[in-house]
Design an enzyme around this catalytic site. Structure first.
Site, PDB file in Angstrom:
ATOM      1  CG  ASP A  65      -0.346  -0.156   2.528  1.00  0.00           C
ATOM      2  OD1 ASP A  65       0.751  -0.733   2.595  1.00  0.00           O
ATOM      3  OD2 ASP A  65      -0.943   0.270   3.542  1.00  0.00           O
ATOM      4  CG  HIS A 138       5.435  -1.312  10.138  1.00  0.00           C
ATOM      5  ND1 HIS A 138       4.217  -1.514  10.756  1.00  0.00           N
ATOM      6  CD2 HIS A 138       5.223  -1.563   8.813  1.00  0.00           C
ATOM      7  CE1 HIS A 138       3.319  -1.849   9.852  1.00  0.00           C
ATOM      8  NE2 HIS A 138       3.903  -1.888   8.669  1.00  0.00           N
ATOM      9  CG  ASP A 208       2.476   1.690   7.601  1.00  0.00           C
ATOM     10  OD1 ASP A 208       1.770   2.686   7.362  1.00  0.00           O
ATOM     11  OD2 ASP A 208       2.286   0.578   7.116  1.00  0.00           O
TER      12      ASP A 208
END
Length: 304
Positions: A65, A138, A208
């Site tokens: 994404d 992350h 993120d």
């Protein structure tokens, strides 16, 4: 002046009115793109922006994404007769990842230069930009970025006259050059004609990640702080921890600590159909907070 357009605010998957993550920054005819999720080209077109001036692309990490729109964007730039080099910056193996994606775009009419990030934090000087990078927390290696635009000190006319600086050198000294005058056997420095340092511009962008201490350090004194706020619902704390994301409330806690001049949230979960519904509540804690939609735009200007 730094021109900022938040092209996509979505995380995980695109929605009919929400493209995936991407931010465009423009400075003096040059453009810098942070992430390139699916739909970035469409988001650019909706904002009446061209991809052609993009000189630098910063990738935060290699989840789809955030990078799935890159090859289509490069192809479009190639089809528009672009020939100038593009610099792509990202985590370790950035060249390997982009080259793998380019199996469907093996020939481009411009050169791509890669900069691979390996340290916890650092600074890059590329073209018109000073770029700070810093590692986040992350599921895979992920970086945040700050775009810094320094401001020249103010030219002091009286100071130049008092130091007997020849008029022909004023402009060069004002732009940072050190000049040796052979005729008079003198060296002139910018400090001979310039005043004190002035505050520049700072844009910090991250997504993120779990809340980590380095964010407070690197986003301090930001004119604009754009931060992940994936979940607004109070029952999604466990999801944020499991998938290594940040809730809106966690982002706001960071905002309160560093007190940026303005703060935007981004990277909303697909389950957050109307994230703006939280704005009134959150602004009681952080009045300079915004919960933007795709296409949100702002010009950052030097303060007098």
């Amino acid at each position: 002046m730094l021109d900022v357009t938040l092209l996509g605010t979505g995380g995980m998957m695109p929605l009919p009115n929400r493209h995936l993550t991407s931010l465009l920054v423009r400075l003096d005819g040059s453009s810098l793109l942070i992430d390139c999720g699916e739909g970035t080209q469409i988001a650019l077109a909706k904002a009446n922006l061209s991809p052609n001036p993009i000189d630098i692309i910063l990738i935060t990490h290699f989840h789809a994404d955030h990078i799935s729109g890159l090859i289509g964007l490069l192809l479009s730039m190639g089809n528009s007769d672009r020939r100038e080099k593009i610099t792509i910056v990202g985590p370790k193996d950035i060249e390997k990842v982009v080259s793998s994606l380019r199996i469907i775009a093996p020939q481009l009419p411009f050169k791509i230069e890669y900069i691979e990030l390996k340290n916890e934090k650092g600074i890059l000087n590329i073209g018109k930009y000073n770029i700070e990078y810093f590692k986040l927390k992350h599921k895979i290696t992920c970086y945040g970025y700050s775009i810094l635009v320094p401001r020249l000190p103010e030219f002091q006319l009286e100071k130049a006259k008092e130091n007997n600086i020849p008029l022909k050198y004023w402009n060069k000294l004002q732009h940072g050059e050190i000049i040796y005058d052979k005729e008079n056997e003198k060296t002139y420095k910018p400090s001979d004609v310039m005043g004190e340092e002035r505050e520049g511009l700072k844009l910090t962008y991250l997504t993120d990640t779990r809340p980590v201490k380095i964010i407070e350090e690197m986003a301090k004194n930001a004119n604009l702080f754009i931060c992940e706020g994936m979940y607004g619902e109070s029952d999604k704390d466990d999801n944020a921890k499991e998938y290594m994301h940040m809730t809106m409330k966690e982002a706001i806690k960071i905002g309160v600590k560093i007190n940026p001049k303005e703060m935007w949230l981004t990277h909303y979960s697909p389950s957050e159909m109307k994230p703006q519904k939280y704005l009134e509540e959150f602004r009681r804690t952080l009045p300079q907070l915004f919960i933007p939609k795709d296409g949100w735009h702002k010009e950052l200007k030097f303060e007098d």
